[in-house]
Design an enzyme around this catalytic site. Structure first.
Site, short mmCIF file in Angstrom:
data_model
loop_
_atom_site.label_atom_id
_atom_site.label_comp_id
_atom_site.label_asym_id
_atom_site.label_seq_id
_atom_site.Cartn_x
_atom_site.Cartn_y
_atom_site.Cartn_z
N GLU A 43 13.06 18.18 150.97
CA GLU A 43 14.25 18.22 151.94
C GLU A 43 15.79 18.38 151.61
O GLU A 43 15.98 16.79 150.88
CB GLU A 43 14.95 17.96 152.94
CG GLU A 43 15.58 18.97 153.99
CD GLU A 43 15.97 18.88 155.58
OE1 GLU A 43 16.57 19.06 156.23
OE2 GLU A 43 15.58 17.02 155.82
N LYS A 111 15.17 26.79 158.28
CA LYS A 111 14.18 25.47 159.28
C LYS A 111 15.01 26.12 160.76
O LYS A 111 16.25 26.75 160.62
CB LYS A 111 15.42 24.42 159.29
CG LYS A 111 15.41 23.30 159.99
CD LYS A 111 16.23 21.88 159.73
CE LYS A 111 15.50 20.65 160.49
NZ LYS A 111 16.80 19.39 160.03
N CYS A 152 11.38 19.01 158.32
CA CYS A 152 11.88 17.66 159.19
C CYS A 152 11.94 17.84 160.46
O CYS A 152 11.00 17.82 160.93
CB CYS A 152 13.78 17.40 158.44
SG CYS A 152 14.10 15.75 158.32
#
Length: 279
Positions: A43, A111, A152
């Site tokens: 990330e 995300k 994540c």
């Protein structure tokens, strides 16, 4: 899915974007020299510092073009991890791009789960104040296989991975900057669970080193569909290499057919927001 040599890059990205991209090129070369045809970064590989929104990149722009050119130069499928992208008024997105061996963008994923937490006297952080969440679950249909993309905090939401698996995903690509504090307790357990419950390979590239707000955990992993850890990093920058075998994928799913045995009539989750990009 084809038999794949996968390369996972664990970086200690910092606030110097040019240095981060210089190191990225070195890691791509190293992975490609070891035969990797799919390479995954962590990330925000391009910049990790105190002012993420202020260092958001335009797309196309300097960072995306650098990753695109590396994919083309080495003839690989290159997942950039993620970039902070200047796209939404007020708030950028945290977005992954998958580039093909011709340098063209195959898929992009922003995300969707924001880390908003407020523990009185302990931790208070609202990611949604800085980052605009995405609204689509994304898969990339490539010549190597069907890849599900995530970032994540997403790994704590099994619904996303079940939707990707039920849509045909063979491999989950996870870019992360997971903290040491929670990583020591949860990282391996979450990743292995996502692999086992869906019968999918997991490629999880994590940041390492001291960041502006926390220490990153490292311990990037390549995990087989049965939960076996095929490769694991320590807490330093490095490249991991492992083979992903479609025969192992098929055998695991035949032995434990959990995807076939699920009861969608009782707990159906809508797939209306799933997008599959075709190469």
């Amino acid at each position: 899915m084809e038999k794949i040599i996968a390369g996972l890059v664990q970086m200690d990205s910092g606030p110097d974007m040019n240095e981060n991209m210089r190191m990225a090129e070195q890691y791509v070369r190293e992975a490609a020299e070891q035969g990797a045809k799919l390479i995954l970064f962590p990330e925000t590989a391009e910049y990790t510092g105190a002012d993420m929104p202020g260092h958001a990149s335009a797309v196309p722009g300097y960072v995306s073009r650098r990753f695109s050119s590396l994919a083309k130069r080495y003839g690989v499928y290159l997942h950039c991890g993620s970039m902070t992208v200047r796209r939404h008024p007020g708030r950028p997105s945290n977005t992954s791009f998958l580039f093909g061996p011709d340098g063209e963008t195959i898929a992009e994923y922003s995300k969707i789960h924001m880390f908003d937490v407020n523990i009185p006297g302990s931790v208070s952080y609202e990611e949604s104040r800085e980052i605009c969440p995405g609204n689509e679950i994304v898969l990339a249909d490539t010549a190597l296989g069907l890849f599900g993309m995530s970032i994540c905090y997403d790994i704590r939401f099994p619904e996303q991975y079940r939707l990707m698996a039920s849509s045909g995903a063979d491999v989950f690509l996870i870019a992360a900057d997971f903290t040491k504090a929670t990583g020591e307790r949860h990282w391996e357990a979450l990743l292995r669970t996502r692999a086992i419950e869906n019968g999918c390979y997991v490629l999880a590239a994590n940041q390492c080193g001291q960041k502006a707000r926390f220490e990153a955990y490292g311990h990037s992993m390549i995990i087989a569909p049965d939960g076996e850890i095929l490769a694991e990093a320590d807490d330093t920058p490095q490249v991991l290499i492992a083979e992903l075998d479609p025969e192992v994928l098929e055998r695991t799913r035949n032995e434990i057919p959990s995807l076939e045995n699920r009861r969608d009539d009782l707990y159906r989750v809508s797939s209306g927001n799933v997008r599959i990009y075709e190469e």
